[in-house]
Design a protein around this motif. Structure first.
Motif, short mmCIF file in Angstrom:
data_model
loop_
_atom_site.label_atom_id
_atom_site.label_comp_id
_atom_site.label_asym_id
_atom_site.label_seq_id
_atom_site.Cartn_x
_atom_site.Cartn_y
_atom_site.Cartn_z
N GLY A 117 0.84 -1.20 0.00
CA GLY A 117 0.00 0.00 0.00
C GLY A 117 0.87 1.24 0.00
O GLY A 117 1.93 1.27 0.63
N PHE A 118 0.44 2.25 -0.74
CA PHE A 118 1.21 3.50 -0.74
C PHE A 118 0.27 4.69 -0.82
O PHE A 118 -0.82 4.63 -1.40
CB PHE A 118 2.24 3.53 -1.88
CG PHE A 118 1.65 3.60 -3.27
CD1 PHE A 118 1.37 4.82 -3.87
CD2 PHE A 118 1.41 2.45 -3.99
CE1 PHE A 118 0.86 4.89 -5.15
CE2 PHE A 118 0.89 2.50 -5.27
CZ PHE A 118 0.62 3.73 -5.85
N SER A 119 0.72 5.78 -0.21
CA SER A 119 0.01 7.05 -0.27
C SER A 119 1.07 8.14 -0.36
O SER A 119 1.77 8.41 0.62
CB SER A 119 -0.87 7.25 0.97
OG SER A 119 -1.52 8.50 0.93
N MET A 120 1.21 8.72 -1.54
CA MET A 120 2.25 9.71 -1.78
C MET A 120 1.65 11.10 -1.98
O MET A 120 0.49 11.22 -2.42
CB MET A 120 3.06 9.34 -3.03
CG MET A 120 3.82 8.04 -2.92
SD MET A 120 4.78 7.71 -4.42
CE MET A 120 5.48 6.11 -4.01
N PRO A 121 2.41 12.15 -1.67
CA PRO A 121 1.92 13.51 -1.91
C PRO A 121 1.56 13.72 -3.38
O PRO A 121 2.13 13.09 -4.27
CB PRO A 121 3.12 14.39 -1.50
CG PRO A 121 3.92 13.54 -0.58
CD PRO A 121 3.74 12.13 -1.06
N LEU A 143 -5.69 -3.75 -6.37
CA LEU A 143 -6.87 -4.30 -5.71
C LEU A 143 -7.88 -3.20 -5.41
O LEU A 143 -9.08 -3.38 -5.57
CB LEU A 143 -6.46 -5.02 -4.43
CG LEU A 143 -7.52 -5.88 -3.75
CD1 LEU A 143 -8.02 -6.96 -4.69
CD2 LEU A 143 -6.93 -6.52 -2.49
N GLN A 144 -7.38 -2.07 -4.96
CA GLN A 144 -8.20 -0.88 -4.75
C GLN A 144 -7.24 0.30 -4.67
O GLN A 144 -6.03 0.11 -4.74
CB GLN A 144 -9.05 -0.99 -3.47
CG GLN A 144 -8.24 -1.20 -2.19
CD GLN A 144 -9.13 -1.51 -1.01
OE1 GLN A 144 -9.90 -2.45 -1.04
NE2 GLN A 144 -9.01 -0.71 0.04
N SER A 145 -7.77 1.50 -4.55
CA SER A 145 -6.92 2.69 -4.60
C SER A 145 -5.77 2.60 -3.60
O SER A 145 -5.98 2.49 -2.38
CB SER A 145 -7.77 3.93 -4.28
OG SER A 145 -6.96 5.09 -4.31
N GLY A 146 -4.54 2.61 -4.15
CA GLY A 146 -3.36 2.61 -3.30
C GLY A 146 -2.97 1.28 -2.73
O GLY A 146 -1.97 1.18 -2.01
N GLU A 167 8.77 5.91 3.68
CA GLU A 167 7.82 6.29 4.72
C GLU A 167 6.38 6.36 4.21
O GLU A 167 5.44 6.45 5.00
CB GLU A 167 8.22 7.65 5.32
CG GLU A 167 8.16 8.80 4.33
CD GLU A 167 8.67 10.10 4.94
OE1 GLU A 167 7.81 10.92 5.35
OE2 GLU A 167 9.90 10.27 5.01
N HIS A 168 6.22 6.30 2.90
CA HIS A 168 4.88 6.36 2.31
C HIS A 168 4.37 4.99 1.86
O HIS A 168 3.31 4.90 1.25
CB HIS A 168 4.88 7.29 1.09
CG HIS A 168 5.29 8.70 1.42
ND1 HIS A 168 4.47 9.59 2.06
CD2 HIS A 168 6.47 9.35 1.21
CE1 HIS A 168 5.10 10.74 2.22
NE2 HIS A 168 6.32 10.62 1.71
N ILE A 169 5.12 3.92 2.17
CA ILE A 169 4.80 2.59 1.64
C ILE A 169 4.76 1.57 2.78
O ILE A 169 5.61 1.58 3.67
CB ILE A 169 5.84 2.18 0.58
CG1 ILE A 169 5.72 3.10 -0.64
CG2 ILE A 169 5.67 0.72 0.17
CD1 ILE A 169 6.82 2.93 -1.65
N LYS A 170 3.76 0.71 2.74
CA LYS A 170 3.63 -0.38 3.69
C LYS A 170 3.55 -1.69 2.91
O LYS A 170 2.84 -1.79 1.91
CB LYS A 170 2.38 -0.23 4.55
CG LYS A 170 2.32 1.08 5.34
CD LYS A 170 3.37 1.12 6.42
CE LYS A 170 3.21 2.38 7.30
NZ LYS A 170 3.54 3.63 6.56
N VAL A 171 4.28 -2.73 3.37
CA VAL A 171 4.33 -4.01 2.67
C VAL A 171 4.01 -5.13 3.65
O VAL A 171 4.51 -5.14 4.78
CB VAL A 171 5.72 -4.25 2.04
CG1 VAL A 171 5.72 -5.55 1.24
CG2 VAL A 171 6.11 -3.08 1.15
#
Length: 293
Positions: A117-121, A143-146, A167-171
């Motif tokens: 999952g990621f959420s970037m500026p 799979l879905q947004s992000g 810091e913007h990514i989770k695995v």
């Protein structure tokens, strides 16, 4: 790897002609990677012309690849030689692994899924584009947004290299548990119809012997065959067999590719040995750390 409207009906399922950069990457992967050499631009022009690429298109693509850090240049007299960089070497080695070591179908799935999952500026458009491209090549589906998912254990560190986005990514690695409908998950994350279509277009182009031997130049055919195969497998998530349709065409297409490659490769390499003007990397001041096959 053409406008379809201009083709006879029986050729409407054939793949588009590969772009010059795709052909050049195949050329460098097949005939330069691992040899510790630079190759004369004139030789590259000769090889690409055999595959129907104009001199102008080849020169402009070589220049663009050099600007992007994919090629290095050196001059000897009136000749210019181009060689691989660390970046292009890594890209080509990854493609080599995908084609020759992993194969088109995952026959050894253990039920493990990798989730990222990621959420970037908003301002990080380049990083998002690069990451999505790398995820698709590595077999991830959205799979879905992000949130992206791959049907195996994936080492994600190379996918994140140079992005400075940790810091913007989770695995995570996980297993599907009830009430998860894995078949529905697969349909949501991947467009298997489109991927199957890429394999069927490859088969339409290469499976019929008369089509596979249209040109009398084995070097050109070898280059086109490998490039179009890379286009066929690009984006394939390599799902375990149990999650694939019964008529999935990947293994049949892979058999055609490997059979034709074995037939074309000896003649293609003999021609390449005659036409390629090379310069050892060491003569460019670079250590000749790679050895000829």
């Amino acid at each position: 790897m053409g406008g379809a409207d201009a083709e006879p009906a029986e050729f409407s399922e054939l793949p588009e002609a590969p772009r010059p950069q795709a052909l050049l990457l195949t050329f460098f992967g097949s005939y330069v990677l691992g040899r510790g050499v630079h190759v004369a631009t004139a030789s590259v022009l000769d090889v690409l012309s055999r595959a129907g690429v104009s001199e102008h298109a080849t020169r402009s693509t070589l220049s663009r690849m050099a600007r992007r850090g994919l090629l290095t240049r050196t001059r000897r007299g009136r000749s210019v030689y181009v060689g691989l960089t660390e970046r292009s070497t890594a890209i080509l080695q990854d493609g080599e692994t995908r084609v020759w070591r992993l194969g088109a179908v995952n026959a050894h799935g253990d039920g493990t899924w990798t989730l990222l999952g990621f959420s970037m500026p908003e301002s990080w458009q380049r990083q998002r584009h690069v990451l999505r491209s790398r995820l698709l090549w590595a077999g991830f589906g959205s799979l879905q947004s992000g949130l992206w998912i791959a049907p195996s254990t994936v080492d994600v560190e190379p996918l994140l290299e140079g992005l400075e986005a940790d810091e913007h990514i989770k695995v995570f690695q996980a297993r599907a548990l009830p009430p998860t409908d894995v078949a529905e998950l697969v349909r949501d994350a991947w467009d298997l119809d489109s991927q199957a279509g890429r394999y069927r277009r490859f088969l339409a182009r290469w499976e019929t012997p008369e089509r596979a031997t249209q040109s009398g130049d084995p070097l050109a055919r070898h280059l086109l065959l490998q490039t179009e195969w890379l286009q066929a497998i690009r984006g394939d998530p390599r799902l375990p067999r149990e999650h694939l349709p019964a008529d999935w065409p990947a293994e049949r297409a892979q058999h055609v590719f490997r059979t034709l490659n074995a037939e074309l490769e000896p003649s293609a390499r003999a021609i390449a040995a005659d036409v390629l003007d090379t310069l050892p990397d060491a003569e460019d001041g670079r250590p000749a750390t790679r050895t000829a096959p």
